[in-house]
Design a protein around this motif. Structure first.
Motif, PDB file in Angstrom:
ATOM      1  N   HIS A  39      -8.467   6.433   7.474  1.00  0.00           N
ATOM      2  CA  HIS A  39      -8.285   4.974   7.437  1.00  0.00           C
ATOM      3  C   HIS A  39      -8.323   4.524   5.971  1.00  0.00           C
ATOM      4  O   HIS A  39      -8.969   5.149   5.149  1.00  0.00           O
ATOM      5  CB  HIS A  39      -9.431   4.323   8.221  1.00  0.00           C
ATOM      6  CG  HIS A  39      -9.326   2.835   8.357  1.00  0.00           C
ATOM      7  ND1 HIS A  39      -8.139   2.191   8.568  1.00  0.00           N
ATOM      8  CD2 HIS A  39     -10.281   1.857   8.307  1.00  0.00           C
ATOM      9  CE1 HIS A  39      -8.368   0.879   8.647  1.00  0.00           C
ATOM     10  NE2 HIS A  39      -9.647   0.654   8.483  1.00  0.00           N
ATOM     11  N   ILE A  40      -7.599   3.432   5.636  1.00  0.00           N
ATOM     12  CA  ILE A  40      -7.666   2.954   4.250  1.00  0.00           C
ATOM     13  C   ILE A  40      -9.070   2.462   3.923  1.00  0.00           C
ATOM     14  O   ILE A  40      -9.741   1.872   4.775  1.00  0.00           O
ATOM     15  CB  ILE A  40      -6.682   1.799   3.963  1.00  0.00           C
ATOM     16  CG1 ILE A  40      -6.742   0.746   5.069  1.00  0.00           C
ATOM     17  CG2 ILE A  40      -5.290   2.301   3.715  1.00  0.00           C
ATOM     18  CD1 ILE A  40      -6.203  -0.594   4.626  1.00  0.00           C
ATOM     19  N   LEU A  45      -7.590   1.297  -3.425  1.00  0.00           N
ATOM     20  CA  LEU A  45      -7.596   1.756  -2.042  1.00  0.00           C
ATOM     21  C   LEU A  45      -7.133   3.203  -1.935  1.00  0.00           C
ATOM     22  O   LEU A  45      -6.128   3.591  -2.523  1.00  0.00           O
ATOM     23  CB  LEU A  45      -6.698   0.883  -1.176  1.00  0.00           C
ATOM     24  CG  LEU A  45      -7.235  -0.490  -0.795  1.00  0.00           C
ATOM     25  CD1 LEU A  45      -6.294  -1.145   0.184  1.00  0.00           C
ATOM     26  CD2 LEU A  45      -8.621  -0.399  -0.187  1.00  0.00           C
ATOM     27  N   THR A  46      -7.886   4.004  -1.201  1.00  0.00           N
ATOM     28  CA  THR A  46      -7.459   5.371  -0.902  1.00  0.00           C
ATOM     29  C   THR A  46      -7.633   5.551   0.605  1.00  0.00           C
ATOM     30  O   THR A  46      -7.961   4.606   1.310  1.00  0.00           O
ATOM     31  CB  THR A  46      -8.349   6.402  -1.626  1.00  0.00           C
ATOM     32  OG1 THR A  46      -9.699   6.037  -1.401  1.00  0.00           O
ATOM     33  CG2 THR A  46      -8.040   6.453  -3.101  1.00  0.00           C
ATOM     34  N   TYR A  47      -7.432   6.766   1.074  1.00  0.00           N
ATOM     35  CA  TYR A  47      -7.638   7.027   2.493  1.00  0.00           C
ATOM     36  C   TYR A  47      -8.984   7.705   2.682  1.00  0.00           C
ATOM     37  O   TYR A  47      -9.377   8.553   1.869  1.00  0.00           O
ATOM     38  CB  TYR A  47      -6.488   7.890   3.023  1.00  0.00           C
ATOM     39  CG  TYR A  47      -5.161   7.160   2.956  1.00  0.00           C
ATOM     40  CD1 TYR A  47      -4.888   6.128   3.843  1.00  0.00           C
ATOM     41  CD2 TYR A  47      -4.221   7.465   1.980  1.00  0.00           C
ATOM     42  CE1 TYR A  47      -3.701   5.431   3.776  1.00  0.00           C
ATOM     43  CE2 TYR A  47      -3.017   6.775   1.908  1.00  0.00           C
ATOM     44  CZ  TYR A  47      -2.756   5.759   2.812  1.00  0.00           C
ATOM     45  OH  TYR A  47      -1.583   5.054   2.736  1.00  0.00           O
ATOM     46  N   LEU A  68       0.830  -1.215   0.000  1.00  0.00           N
ATOM     47  CA  LEU A  68       0.000   0.000   0.000  1.00  0.00           C
ATOM     48  C   LEU A  68       0.866   1.267   0.000  1.00  0.00           C
ATOM     49  O   LEU A  68       0.506   2.280  -0.596  1.00  0.00           O
ATOM     50  CB  LEU A  68      -0.852  -0.028   1.266  1.00  0.00           C
ATOM     51  CG  LEU A  68      -2.114   0.782   1.294  1.00  0.00           C
ATOM     52  CD1 LEU A  68      -3.085   0.248   0.271  1.00  0.00           C
ATOM     53  CD2 LEU A  68      -2.749   0.707   2.671  1.00  0.00           C
ATOM     54  N   ASP A  69       2.013   1.193   0.657  1.00  0.00           N
ATOM     55  CA  ASP A  69       2.883   2.359   0.774  1.00  0.00           C
ATOM     56  C   ASP A  69       3.959   2.398  -0.316  1.00  0.00           C
ATOM     57  O   ASP A  69       4.735   3.348  -0.372  1.00  0.00           O
ATOM     58  CB  ASP A  69       3.576   2.366   2.150  1.00  0.00           C
ATOM     59  CG  ASP A  69       2.583   2.560   3.273  1.00  0.00           C
ATOM     60  OD1 ASP A  69       1.511   3.137   3.004  1.00  0.00           O
ATOM     61  OD2 ASP A  69       2.867   2.135   4.401  1.00  0.00           O
ATOM     62  N   CYS A 126     -14.832   5.607   4.849  1.00  0.00           N
ATOM     63  CA  CYS A 126     -14.638   4.189   5.189  1.00  0.00           C
ATOM     64  C   CYS A 126     -15.875   3.596   5.849  1.00  0.00           C
ATOM     65  O   CYS A 126     -16.781   4.314   6.260  1.00  0.00           O
ATOM     66  CB  CYS A 126     -13.420   4.028   6.076  1.00  0.00           C
ATOM     67  SG  CYS A 126     -13.698   4.567   7.759  1.00  0.00           S
ATOM     68  N   SER A 143      -3.321   2.648   9.920  1.00  0.00           N
ATOM     69  CA  SER A 143      -4.524   1.871   9.625  1.00  0.00           C
ATOM     70  C   SER A 143      -4.483   0.503  10.292  1.00  0.00           C
ATOM     71  O   SER A 143      -5.502  -0.038  10.707  1.00  0.00           O
ATOM     72  CB  SER A 143      -4.667   1.678   8.115  1.00  0.00           C
ATOM     73  OG  SER A 143      -5.298   2.794   7.547  1.00  0.00           O
ATOM     74  N   GLN A 200      -1.602   8.632  10.336  1.00  0.00           N
ATOM     75  CA  GLN A 200      -0.646   8.219   9.305  1.00  0.00           C
ATOM     76  C   GLN A 200       0.771   8.675   9.646  1.00  0.00           C
ATOM     77  O   GLN A 200       1.470   9.259   8.829  1.00  0.00           O
ATOM     78  CB  GLN A 200      -1.082   8.725   7.927  1.00  0.00           C
ATOM     79  CG  GLN A 200      -2.184   7.843   7.349  1.00  0.00           C
ATOM     80  CD  GLN A 200      -2.962   8.512   6.254  1.00  0.00           C
ATOM     81  OE1 GLN A 200      -2.496   9.497   5.708  1.00  0.00           O
ATOM     82  NE2 GLN A 200      -4.115   7.984   5.934  1.00  0.00           N
TER      83      GLN A 200
END
Lengths: 198, 198
Positions: free
Chosen positions: B62-63, B54-56, A33-34, B69, B88, B108
């Motif tokens: 949170h992912i 996937l984003t935040y 993810l990172d 979310c 996360s 984060q």
């Protein structure tokens, strides 16, 4: 639901790899993810490529991305000697040594009656065909030094004997840098019986 | 050249993951070679999906694979309490407990002057905005019990104090199932000072 669906699918995929449990899989998935998008795309492409582009060499059975592998294609190699190994990984281990200049034959397994693997299930028939066609003088049986590997080597050597080709087996003995104290009895006994004059 | 190009690219990709060195990478790459094509394709797709889908979460950080979310969307959760965590992964650890029913805020990261990470570099500004808009009564500062986590918790609690919201910190003490003998002095001292009557 603990994880969003995409990450949960990636965790499941990582868990299919050997030695990776749920915790490591989650750690790796979060690392992905990172990661940089480019690296992840290259990773995905590398996975697909390995599965789509790699096949087994039609001559020796080593993994290759061309029809015959780079070792079989290499005209400088000694075609009178073939080293028989169980896996492609063994070819790579031998090649790292940079000393052996003959060809290889990858069995893709070893005879194992326990697992129902007979001589016909591994690349023994194709080895016999090779021995008829090519001018081979020596066969190095470099299968693993365990029960399956030993019996496979024994089986092949008995099969080859009537053809009159010399068969050899890798030497047993103490590993270089090892400790006499920690050597098992069988290895030590092989090291004694195979001792050389200095 | 030791490995055919596709497998060597896959080994490089595996080596970019944390805790995976050249030997493990080679072992995993050869395992992929023997995996079912379907599994490998799913693995590759999972990698791409994690990066693309996937984003935040726009509220808590949170992912997520949706805009906000699943926790922020859940109408049954207690909106008067927010648990502030670093990653996360910490949300997932908290959710596994199945006891906490409030919301989260994922920073984060943590404030770390050594690494040049200041309050503006992590999700502290968005936390302040949330506190103004929503009717929050308590903020649980669940950052990690190390120097960075402690100073981040301290910083946030000083920032929040004037607004009059209660801030709490997770209890320190002996881990359940742990051994008194192996507890470090600081943990033991926190366990003594935080002792409860039975």
């Amino acid at each position: 639901m603990h994880y969003p669906a995409p990450i949960s699918r990636l965790i499941d995929s990582f868990m299919k790899l050997p030695g990776i449990g749920p915790k490591t899989a989650a750690r790796l998935a979060f690392h992905v993810l990172d990661m940089k998008e480019e690296d992840v795309m290259n990773f995905a492409k590398a996975l697909v490529d390995v599965k789509r582009e790699l096949t087994y060499c039609s001559v020796c059975g080593h993994i290759t991305d061309t029809d015959t592998c780079y070792i079989c294609q290499d005209k400088t190699r000694d075609r009178s000697i073939i080293c028989v190994v169980e896996e492609s990984k063994d070819v790579i281990a031998m090649e790292k040594m940079r000393e052996y200049k003959g060809l290889y034959h990858v069995l893709q397994g070893a005879i194992s009656p326990m697992e129902g693997i007979g001589p016909e299930d591994i690349n023994i028939p194709s080895l016999l065909t090779r021995l008829k066609d090519e001018e081979v003088q020596e066969l190095i049986l470099a299968t693993n030094p365990n029960i399956e590997g030993e019996s496979t080597a024994m089986y092949i050597s008995r099969l080859i004997k009537p053809i009159g080709i010399k068969t050899t087996r890798l030497a047993h003995g103490l590993p270089v840098g090892g400790d006499l104290e920690y050597a098992d009895e069988v290895t030590l006994s092989k090291a004694i019986s195979g001792r050389t004059e200095i």
